[in-house]
Design an enzyme around this catalytic site. Structure first.
Site, short mmCIF file in Angstrom:
data_model
loop_
_atom_site.label_atom_id
_atom_site.label_comp_id
_atom_site.label_asym_id
_atom_site.label_seq_id
_atom_site.Cartn_x
_atom_site.Cartn_y
_atom_site.Cartn_z
N HIS A 99 -6.19 109.25 133.14
CA HIS A 99 -7.59 107.61 132.79
C HIS A 99 -8.03 107.35 134.13
CE1 HIS A 99 -8.76 104.54 131.06
NE2 HIS A 99 -8.96 105.60 130.02
N CYS A 141 -14.02 108.01 131.80
CA CYS A 141 -14.49 106.77 131.21
C CYS A 141 -14.40 105.42 132.10
CB CYS A 141 -12.47 106.06 130.91
SG CYS A 141 -12.21 104.66 130.45
N HIS A 164 -14.46 108.96 127.54
CA HIS A 164 -14.22 108.05 126.58
C HIS A 164 -15.69 106.57 127.25
CE1 HIS A 164 -9.33 106.96 126.88
NE2 HIS A 164 -10.01 107.97 126.47
N ASP A 190 -15.05 104.58 123.06
CA ASP A 190 -13.83 103.22 124.12
C ASP A 190 -13.82 102.19 123.55
OD1 ASP A 190 -11.49 103.47 124.67
OD2 ASP A 190 -12.36 103.29 127.09
N HIS A 191 -13.06 101.50 122.97
CA HIS A 191 -13.52 100.22 122.25
C HIS A 191 -14.51 99.94 121.95
CE1 HIS A 191 -10.95 98.98 126.04
NE2 HIS A 191 -10.24 100.05 125.80
N TYR A 251 -9.48 97.95 119.67
CA TYR A 251 -9.79 98.97 118.95
C TYR A 251 -9.99 98.03 117.38
CZ TYR A 251 -8.20 102.08 122.87
OH TYR A 251 -8.14 102.73 123.24
#
Ligand code: DNO
Length: 408
Positions: free
Chosen positions: A242, A280, A307, A360-361, A377
């Site tokens: 990541h 990501c 992501h 993601d998020h 999240y």
């Protein structure tokens, strides 16, 4: 074809249950054995318990996020060999349970960094903010790190002084707690949430990296890869590193997974699909100089997990997270390039064509204010992201299909 739609799930205490996921169109779960202390072996028994719980709901355990890399490995401490041996053993056990995608990161001491976990947008939604002067204030005046001011420009130092002078004691305490504990606790952070003197503990951990510069950290990553990737290969696991979030050095610590060049260097350390990347877009785009298109062009073949999210870049090195489609990442271009990468894999007869993706998020909104969630999240904000990304993906897929039909 389409990407495998996944969702990060934090285990049985997660307020979003496995039962909810099928309704949302999710196919695969991204999770970890959060209850196993960092550095200990994940046994087949423990893995199977979670795997079976997931499968009972008609889902698959698509991705492990994360199998954490202990600080001892990153620092090459005396216990590094033992910790690497445990890591290899956990990988073998995951392989035996047919889990084939495993995320890790190599950020020393601290994973993602934000200065506000609840930054209010004019719409009423809440996102996470990284404000560079506030972060510098934390570094220079709360941590009181020796030499910290030399890491910032004179303008940022001045703004940091102003920011700190306006901060109440309570705000300073909350800032430190958010950075060190709240944003890290649920992702295997290095400071235990129950630690009273978390600032003191954090400073000790930072000091342990004195003398570990970028080159040393690279050596340690290279050693780690050469030792774990062969096991991953043998057991059919694709590892994914990541990227650093944000993608630049913080608190005097080196960060070595921040740019296209960094990812190319990592790819070269061991020539195998098992030595892959978690792409990501949120992390990589938070720096000023990364081009998502160039990264995909260069190391796209090593992407094992996606992501997708976005940022609004503010002036002077600050940024905040945004809706998945709007922001500095041209999500249309990124999605198209990634779908083309998937088609290339299919044509080449490669096995790794699932390309799991997760929204993601997300922006905290609506009913999210009535629910508990880990920072970044929320349910509704992520679900909106999932729907937007899915729609975008479907549209691009259809137009690629039509184009292919015309030219064939
Ligand atoms: C935060 C995440 C990171 C990520 C790890 C992967 O939301 O993106 O904590 O899971 O860095 O090892």
């Amino acid at each position: 074809m389409a990407f495998e739609k996944t969702w990060r799930w934090f285990g049985i205490d997660d307020p979003v249950s496995l039962n909810d996921l099928a309704q949302m169109g999710v196919e695969g779960v991204v999770t970890a054995l959060h209850h196993i202390p960092n550095g200990e072996v994940w046994t087949v028994d423990e893995i199977m318990k979670v795997k079976q719980a997931i499968e009972k709901h008609g889902l698959r355990w698509s991705v492990v996020e994360s199998l954490p890399v202990s600080e001892g490995i990153k620092k090459n401490a005396p216990d590094s060999d033992r910790l690497i041996a445990n890591y290899r053993e956990s990988l073998r056990n995951l392989g035996k349970c047919s889990i084939d995608t495993v995320v890790y990161n190599f950020m020393p001491v601290i994973d993602w960094v934000r200065t506000s976990l609840r930054y209010r947008l004019s719409s009423g939604g809440e996102v996470m903010l990284f404000d560079l002067p506030t972060f510098a204030a934390f570094d220079m005046f709360i941590l009181d790190r020796p030499g910290a001011s030399e890491d910032y420009s004179p303008e940022v130092v001045k703004k940091a002084e102003e920011t700190y002078s306006r901060m109440t004691e309570e705000e300073a305490v909350n800032l430190a707690k958010d950075i060190i504990v709240v944003s890290q606790g649920f992702i295997d952070g290095s400071v235990d949430g129950s630690e009273k003197d978390y600032i003191g503990k954090f400073k000790e951990l930072l000091a342990e990296y004195d003398g570990t510069d970028r080159e040393k950290l690279r050596e340690n990553l290279s050693r780690f890869l050469k030792s774990v990737v062969p096991v991953a290969e043998e057991y059919g696991i694709n590892l994914c590193i990541h990227p650093d979030d944000p993608p630049f050095p913080v608190l005097g610590l080196p960060r070595i997974v921040s740019t296209k060049e960094d990812l190319e260097w990592i790819a070269r350390q061991y020539d195998s699909q098992s030595n892959g990347i978690a792409f990501c877009t949120g992390s990589l785009s938070a720096g000023s100089c990364n081009s998502m298109e160039e990264i995909i062009g260069s190391v796209g073949h090593r992407i094992n997990f996606l992501h997708l999210r976005n940022n609004i870049i503010l002036s002077g090195g600050s940024f905040h997270e945004s809706g998945h489609i709007e922001g500095c990442v041209d999500m249309y271009r990124v999605m198209k390039l990634l779908l083309q990468e998937q088609r290339r894999r299919v044509r080449e007869g490669r096995k790794d064509t699932r390309m799991p993706v997760r929204p993601d998020h997300g922006i905290r909104m609506l009913d999210d204010y009535n629910r508990d969630s880990n920072p970044g999240y929320p349910l509704i904000g992520r679900l909106k992201g999932l729907a937007e990304l899915w729609g975008l993906e479907t549209g691009i897929e259809r137009s690629l299909d039509e184009q292919e039909k015309k030219t064939s």
